[in-house]
Motif scaffolding. Structure first.
Motif, mmCIF file in Angstrom:
data_model
loop_
_atom_site.group_PDB
_atom_site.id
_atom_site.type_symbol
_atom_site.label_atom_id
_atom_site.label_comp_id
_atom_site.label_asym_id
_atom_site.label_seq_id
_atom_site.Cartn_x
_atom_site.Cartn_y
_atom_site.Cartn_z
ATOM 1 N N SER A 1 -7.366 -5.038 4.465
ATOM 2 C CA SER A 1 -6.249 -4.681 5.345
ATOM 3 C C SER A 1 -6.031 -5.783 6.378
ATOM 4 O O SER A 1 -6.916 -6.084 7.162
ATOM 5 C CB SER A 1 -6.542 -3.370 6.077
ATOM 6 O OG SER A 1 -6.732 -2.341 5.149
ATOM 7 N N ASP B 1 -0.464 -3.083 0.391
ATOM 8 C CA ASP B 1 0.272 -1.867 0.039
ATOM 9 C C ASP B 1 -0.476 -1.168 -1.088
ATOM 10 O O ASP B 1 -1.629 -1.486 -1.365
ATOM 11 C CB ASP B 1 1.734 -2.166 -0.301
ATOM 12 C CG ASP B 1 1.902 -3.108 -1.474
ATOM 13 O OD1 ASP B 1 0.967 -3.242 -2.286
ATOM 14 O OD2 ASP B 1 2.971 -3.716 -1.590
ATOM 15 N N VAL B 2 0.204 -0.266 -1.762
ATOM 16 C CA VAL B 2 -0.436 0.562 -2.789
ATOM 17 C C VAL B 2 -1.150 -0.281 -3.849
ATOM 18 O O VAL B 2 -2.241 0.052 -4.286
ATOM 19 C CB VAL B 2 0.603 1.503 -3.447
ATOM 20 C CG1 VAL B 2 -0.024 2.303 -4.559
ATOM 21 C CG2 VAL B 2 1.199 2.424 -2.401
ATOM 22 N N GLY B 3 -0.573 -1.390 -4.257
ATOM 23 C CA GLY B 3 -1.164 -2.205 -5.316
ATOM 24 C C GLY B 3 -2.312 -3.078 -4.861
ATOM 25 O O GLY B 3 -3.158 -3.488 -5.650
ATOM 26 N N GLY B 4 -2.347 -3.430 -3.578
ATOM 27 C CA GLY B 4 -3.399 -4.297 -3.069
ATOM 28 C C GLY B 4 -2.859 -5.312 -2.075
ATOM 29 O O GLY B 4 -1.766 -5.167 -1.529
ATOM 30 N N SER C 1 -6.682 -6.509 -5.729
ATOM 31 C CA SER C 1 -6.966 -5.080 -5.551
ATOM 32 C C SER C 1 -8.387 -4.832 -5.066
ATOM 33 O O SER C 1 -8.671 -3.769 -4.516
ATOM 34 C CB SER C 1 -6.702 -4.307 -6.846
ATOM 35 O OG SER C 1 -7.439 -4.860 -7.913
#
Length: 185
Positions: free
Chosen positions: A58, A69-72, A174
């Motif tokens: 992060s 985000d959601v994917g990495g 990821s």
């Protein structure tokens, strides 16, 4: 109460306080994330002790042109810096939190789980604090050979650099797993 009984109570009380202080100090050191002073191989298996952890991907204030985000972890859509220094090869960087080690180490292996579109790249470098408080240089960390830090360190920090292909899509990380190997230079 006689003087000798008072003296005995005082000595016992002082000994109890000293024992409790020593126990609290040892408990504090054990929980402080400091490396053990005497680490060895596992006597049951003969295996070298290793410490593996997943780095938090992060971004925060010291990271540049990356977002999670959601994917990495990927390059941000908004390029950083003035237009005069921008190129058609978008680049971004994330610096992880410092991870304390359980033992002194001078070698780190990185395992990156990432989607790398053609022409893009993901590089991982690591560094660690020396005993005198200074840091080692950033050293490339690969999956085939460990990064040799050049000094025994008590913690590790990673730098993840993402590069897109010319006008291309961003690589997406990821997961980043780091493993220190018990070895001292």
């Amino acid at each position: 109460m006689t003087p000798s009984a008072r003296h005995y109570r005082r000595v016992c009380s002082a000994a109890r306080i000293a024992a409790l202080t020593a126990a609290a100090l040892l408990a504090g050191l054990a929980g402080a994330g400091l490396p053990a002073l005497a680490q060895g191989d596992d006597p049951a298996t003969g295996a070298k002790k290793v410490n593996t952890w997943s780095a938090r991907l992060s971004p925060d204030a010291d990271d540049t042109n990356v977002r999670f985000d959601v994917g990495g972890l990927r390059l941000d859509a908004r390029p950083a810096g003035p237009a005069s220094i921008r190129s058609d090869h978008s680049e971004g960087m994330l610096i992880t939190e410092v991870h304390p080690l359980t033992q002194f180490s001078s070698q780190v292996v990185a395992q990156v789980v990432a989607e790398r579109p053609a022409g893009s790249a993901v590089d991982v470098d690591v560094r660690g604090p020396r005993g005198d408080g200074s840091w080692t240089e950033w050293v490339p960390a690969g999956t085939t050979a460990p990064a040799m830090l050049g000094a025994a360190v008590t913690a590790v920090q990673a730098r993840v650099v993402l590069r897109a292909a010319k006008g291309g899509a961003s690589p997406v990380v990821s997961a980043l797993r780091l493993t220190d190997r018990k070895s001292v230079v």
